[in-house]
Design a protein around this motif. Structure first.
Motif, PDB file in Angstrom:
ATOM      1  N   MET A   4       0.757  -1.211   0.016  1.00  0.00           N
ATOM      2  CA  MET A   4       0.016   0.085   0.012  1.00  0.00           C
ATOM      3  C   MET A   4       0.974   1.197  -0.012  1.00  0.00           C
ATOM      4  O   MET A   4       1.810   1.448   0.765  1.00  0.00           O
ATOM      5  CB  MET A   4      -0.894  -0.046   1.180  1.00  0.00           C
ATOM      6  N   GLN A   5       0.594   2.134  -0.811  1.00  0.00           N
ATOM      7  CA  GLN A   5       1.315   3.074  -1.019  1.00  0.00           C
ATOM      8  C   GLN A   5       0.909   4.533   0.104  1.00  0.00           C
ATOM      9  O   GLN A   5      -0.440   4.636   0.248  1.00  0.00           O
ATOM     10  CB  GLN A   5       1.391   3.932  -2.559  1.00  0.00           C
ATOM     11  N   HIS A   6       1.878   5.351   0.494  1.00  0.00           N
ATOM     12  CA  HIS A   6       1.663   6.130   1.554  1.00  0.00           C
ATOM     13  C   HIS A   6       0.949   7.469   0.770  1.00  0.00           C
ATOM     14  O   HIS A   6       1.435   8.012  -0.281  1.00  0.00           O
ATOM     15  CB  HIS A   6       3.008   6.587   2.410  1.00  0.00           C
ATOM     16  N   VAL A   7      -0.129   7.634   1.318  1.00  0.00           N
ATOM     17  CA  VAL A   7      -0.706   9.133   0.767  1.00  0.00           C
ATOM     18  C   VAL A   7      -0.707  10.157   1.774  1.00  0.00           C
ATOM     19  O   VAL A   7      -1.059  10.040   2.790  1.00  0.00           O
ATOM     20  CB  VAL A   7      -2.223   9.049   0.433  1.00  0.00           C
ATOM     21  N   SER A   8       0.154  11.244   1.250  1.00  0.00           N
ATOM     22  CA  SER A   8       0.477  12.422   2.167  1.00  0.00           C
ATOM     23  C   SER A   8      -0.843  13.239   2.504  1.00  0.00           C
ATOM     24  O   SER A   8      -1.668  13.553   1.653  1.00  0.00           O
ATOM     25  CB  SER A   8       1.501  13.208   1.768  1.00  0.00           C
ATOM     26  N   LEU A   9      -0.865  13.766   3.821  1.00  0.00           N
ATOM     27  CA  LEU A   9      -1.956  14.548   4.042  1.00  0.00           C
ATOM     28  C   LEU A   9      -2.008  15.918   3.450  1.00  0.00           C
ATOM     29  O   LEU A   9      -2.611  16.841   3.158  1.00  0.00           O
ATOM     30  CB  LEU A   9      -2.302  14.794   5.524  1.00  0.00           C
ATOM     31  N   MET A  10      -0.732  16.071   2.811  1.00  0.00           N
ATOM     32  CA  MET A  10      -0.390  17.402   2.241  1.00  0.00           C
ATOM     33  C   MET A  10      -0.018  17.023   0.801  1.00  0.00           C
ATOM     34  O   MET A  10       0.912  17.628   0.290  1.00  0.00           O
ATOM     35  CB  MET A  10       1.018  17.860   3.026  1.00  0.00           C
ATOM     36  N   ALA A  11      -0.730  16.184   0.085  1.00  0.00           N
ATOM     37  CA  ALA A  11      -0.478  16.060  -1.182  1.00  0.00           C
ATOM     38  C   ALA A  11      -0.592  17.329  -1.910  1.00  0.00           C
ATOM     39  O   ALA A  11      -1.453  18.177  -1.790  1.00  0.00           O
ATOM     40  CB  ALA A  11      -1.365  14.895  -1.765  1.00  0.00           C
ATOM     41  N   GLY A  12       0.513  17.551  -2.669  1.00  0.00           N
ATOM     42  CA  GLY A  12       0.528  18.817  -3.735  1.00  0.00           C
ATOM     43  C   GLY A  12       1.112  19.814  -3.042  1.00  0.00           C
ATOM     44  O   GLY A  12       1.511  20.901  -3.655  1.00  0.00           O
ATOM     45  N   SER A  13       1.456  19.882  -1.740  1.00  0.00           N
ATOM     46  CA  SER A  13       2.383  20.815  -1.091  1.00  0.00           C
ATOM     47  C   SER A  13       3.759  20.671  -1.487  1.00  0.00           C
ATOM     48  O   SER A  13       4.405  19.596  -1.540  1.00  0.00           O
ATOM     49  CB  SER A  13       2.168  20.768   0.409  1.00  0.00           C
ATOM     50  N   SER A  14       4.452  22.037  -1.621  1.00  0.00           N
ATOM     51  CA  SER A  14       5.781  21.830  -2.036  1.00  0.00           C
ATOM     52  C   SER A  14       6.637  21.624  -0.734  1.00  0.00           C
ATOM     53  O   SER A  14       6.138  21.935   0.391  1.00  0.00           O
ATOM     54  CB  SER A  14       6.217  23.154  -2.840  1.00  0.00           C
ATOM     55  N   ASN A  15       7.969  21.346  -0.947  1.00  0.00           N
ATOM     56  CA  ASN A  15       8.683  21.372   0.531  1.00  0.00           C
ATOM     57  C   ASN A  15       8.960  22.667   1.099  1.00  0.00           C
ATOM     58  O   ASN A  15       8.978  22.479   2.395  1.00  0.00           O
ATOM     59  CB  ASN A  15      10.253  20.686  -0.128  1.00  0.00           C
ATOM     60  N   ALA A  16       8.972  23.589   0.245  1.00  0.00           N
ATOM     61  CA  ALA A  16       9.052  24.972   0.745  1.00  0.00           C
ATOM     62  C   ALA A  16       7.878  25.246   1.736  1.00  0.00           C
ATOM     63  O   ALA A  16       7.872  25.910   2.775  1.00  0.00           O
ATOM     64  CB  ALA A  16       9.128  25.834  -0.344  1.00  0.00           C
ATOM     65  N   GLU A  17       6.518  24.868   1.245  1.00  0.00           N
ATOM     66  CA  GLU A  17       5.405  25.198   2.037  1.00  0.00           C
ATOM     67  C   GLU A  17       5.459  24.238   3.304  1.00  0.00           C
ATOM     68  O   GLU A  17       4.991  24.737   4.323  1.00  0.00           O
ATOM     69  CB  GLU A  17       4.251  24.849   1.291  1.00  0.00           C
ATOM     70  N   LYS A  18       5.918  23.116   3.233  1.00  0.00           N
ATOM     71  CA  LYS A  18       5.869  22.160   4.340  1.00  0.00           C
ATOM     72  C   LYS A  18       6.903  22.587   5.321  1.00  0.00           C
ATOM     73  O   LYS A  18       6.687  22.812   6.541  1.00  0.00           O
ATOM     74  CB  LYS A  18       6.338  20.948   3.822  1.00  0.00           C
TER      75      LYS A  18
END
Length: 188
Positions: free
Chosen positions: A1-15
């Motif tokens: 099962m692949q991990h799906v981030s709660l922040m999908a689409g967020s850039s590293n800079a935003e994170k």
């Protein structure tokens, strides 16, 4: 099962910005003259905790695909390390304060900014030759991380590097850890 981030689409800079904004400071804690960097807001917000884990995971997958074990430092390394090791599909080992682990242990004494301490790991927690990354919340002078690196050397493990949420650059802890690399999300 692949991990799906709660922040999908967020850039590293935003994170990184989300993480940096979540850290707060408290002057004169635990004693006068110390500026304490508090990571509790990161833990309180699932989005921010996911951002930390995402950033560490991406760094490790890109730079250390050969890692076999995450080693977390007592106590805040225990908060981030298991999440990262689970994502990577590898094990997690504890480095604790002296006298807190059952069974045979290996230990090392080290200096803190305000005293001395001893750290231990269970003797069978790390195999000789095992490739490890060490994780903690904060790098200040590097005493605790240095002790953990020394413990790994005693166990004949290969330290690939160290991961921290916050690095206090002016205290030059990363210099003390050389030749081990340090990856920090936020620098002060």
């Amino acid at each position: 099962m692949q991990h799906v981030s709660l922040m999908a689409g967020s850039s590293n800079a935003e994170k990184l910005e989300l993480v940096a904004q979540s850290i707060r400071s408290f002057p004169d804690f635990p004693s006068k003259g110390i500026l304490f960097w508090d990571i509790c807001p990161i833990l309180k917000d699932p989005r921010t905790l996911t951002a930390v884990t995402d950033l560490f995971e991406e760094h490790v997958r890109k730079n250390f695909p050969q890692v076999e074990l995450i080693v977390g430092l007592d106590a805040r390394g225990f908060l981030f390390g298991p999440l990262l090791s689970q994502r990577l599909g590898i094990g997690f080992a504890l480095v604790r304060k002296k006298g807190k682990l059952p069974g045979p242990t290996v230990g090392v004494a080290y200096d803190l900014e305000y005293g001395k301490a001893e750290a231990e790991i269970q003797a069978d927690a790390v195999a000789p030759g095992q490739k490890v990354l060490i994780i903690d919340d904060l790098l200040a002078t590097g005493g605790t991380l240095f002790a953990a690196c020394e413990l790994m050397k005693e166990q004949k493990a290969e330290v690939l590097g160290c991961l921290v949420v916050i690095e206090l650059k002016e205290l030059k802890g990363a210099e003390r850890l050389k030749p081990n690399s340090v990856y920090s999300l936020v620098q002060h």
